[in-house]
Scaffold this motif. Structure first.
Motif, mmCIF file in Angstrom:
data_model
loop_
_atom_site.group_PDB
_atom_site.id
_atom_site.type_symbol
_atom_site.label_atom_id
_atom_site.label_comp_id
_atom_site.label_asym_id
_atom_site.label_seq_id
_atom_site.Cartn_x
_atom_site.Cartn_y
_atom_site.Cartn_z
ATOM 1 N N GLY A 220 0.789 -1.200 0.060
ATOM 2 C CA GLY A 220 -0.011 -0.065 0.131
ATOM 3 C C GLY A 220 0.897 1.151 -0.130
ATOM 4 O O GLY A 220 2.136 1.193 0.163
ATOM 5 N N GLN A 221 0.128 2.367 -0.132
ATOM 6 C CA GLN A 221 0.824 3.554 -0.245
ATOM 7 C C GLN A 221 1.168 4.072 1.360
ATOM 8 O O GLN A 221 0.451 3.410 2.490
ATOM 9 C CB GLN A 221 0.154 4.675 -0.870
ATOM 10 N N GLY A 222 2.371 4.637 1.459
ATOM 11 C CA GLY A 222 2.775 4.955 2.914
ATOM 12 C C GLY A 222 1.975 5.876 3.554
ATOM 13 O O GLY A 222 1.215 6.831 2.946
ATOM 14 N N THR A 223 1.760 6.096 4.830
ATOM 15 C CA THR A 223 1.118 6.866 5.664
ATOM 16 C C THR A 223 2.057 7.415 6.826
ATOM 17 O O THR A 223 2.475 6.664 7.639
ATOM 18 C CB THR A 223 -0.343 6.477 6.185
ATOM 19 N N GLN A 224 1.919 8.896 6.944
ATOM 20 C CA GLN A 224 3.111 9.236 7.913
ATOM 21 C C GLN A 224 2.467 9.267 9.262
ATOM 22 O O GLN A 224 1.332 9.553 9.605
ATOM 23 C CB GLN A 224 3.442 10.658 7.456
ATOM 24 N N VAL A 225 3.204 8.845 10.280
ATOM 25 C CA VAL A 225 3.035 9.018 11.648
ATOM 26 C C VAL A 225 4.250 9.729 12.298
ATOM 27 O O VAL A 225 5.675 9.562 12.109
ATOM 28 C CB VAL A 225 2.997 7.434 12.270
#
Length: 126
Positions: free
Chosen positions: A117-122
């Motif tokens: 999946g595409q990355g998501t920022q934390v």
């Protein structure tokens, strides 16, 4: 072609919680590993947690006791519940599926996963 749609992520203070979710376009009820990876700036991507349908979860030592991976087969969705977040958890998080059969010792090897999946920022602030 299996697609993964992520949600969750964002910014939180240290000690806080976030939940990431990853919805797959096909059934996740199989014995192939599904995992979460993360990549911090200037560092290599690393395995965080993994699981296969009906199996026990795997965790990196750095997140044991704080993160929980689980899945909802009815929704074809993989989750990562992150508690007691630390600044060092700051990274781009990715979900991946169709990984190693029954996960096993290679669950942390990103090359073993076929769909990402595409990355998501934390971002965790101190």
């Amino acid at each position: 072609q299996v697609q993964l749609v992520k949600s969750g992520g964002g910014s939180v203070q240290a000690g806080g919680s976030l939940r990431l979710s990853c919805a797959a376009s096909r059934s996740t009820q199989n014995a192939y590993c599904m995992g979460w990876f993360r990549q911090a700036p200037g560092k290599e991507r690393e395995g965080v947690a993994a699981i296969y349908s009906g199996g026990n979860p795997y965790y990196a030592d750095s997140v044991k006791g704080r993160f929980t991976i689980f899945q909802d087969n009815a929704k074809n969705t993989l989750y990562l519940q992150m508690n007691s977040l630390k600044p060092e958890d700051t990274a781009m998080y990715y979900c991946a599926t169709w990984g190693p059969y029954l996960c096993g010792g290679s669950w942390m090897r990103e090359v073993e996963y076929n769909v990402w999946g595409q990355g998501t920022q934390v971002t965790v602030s101190s």
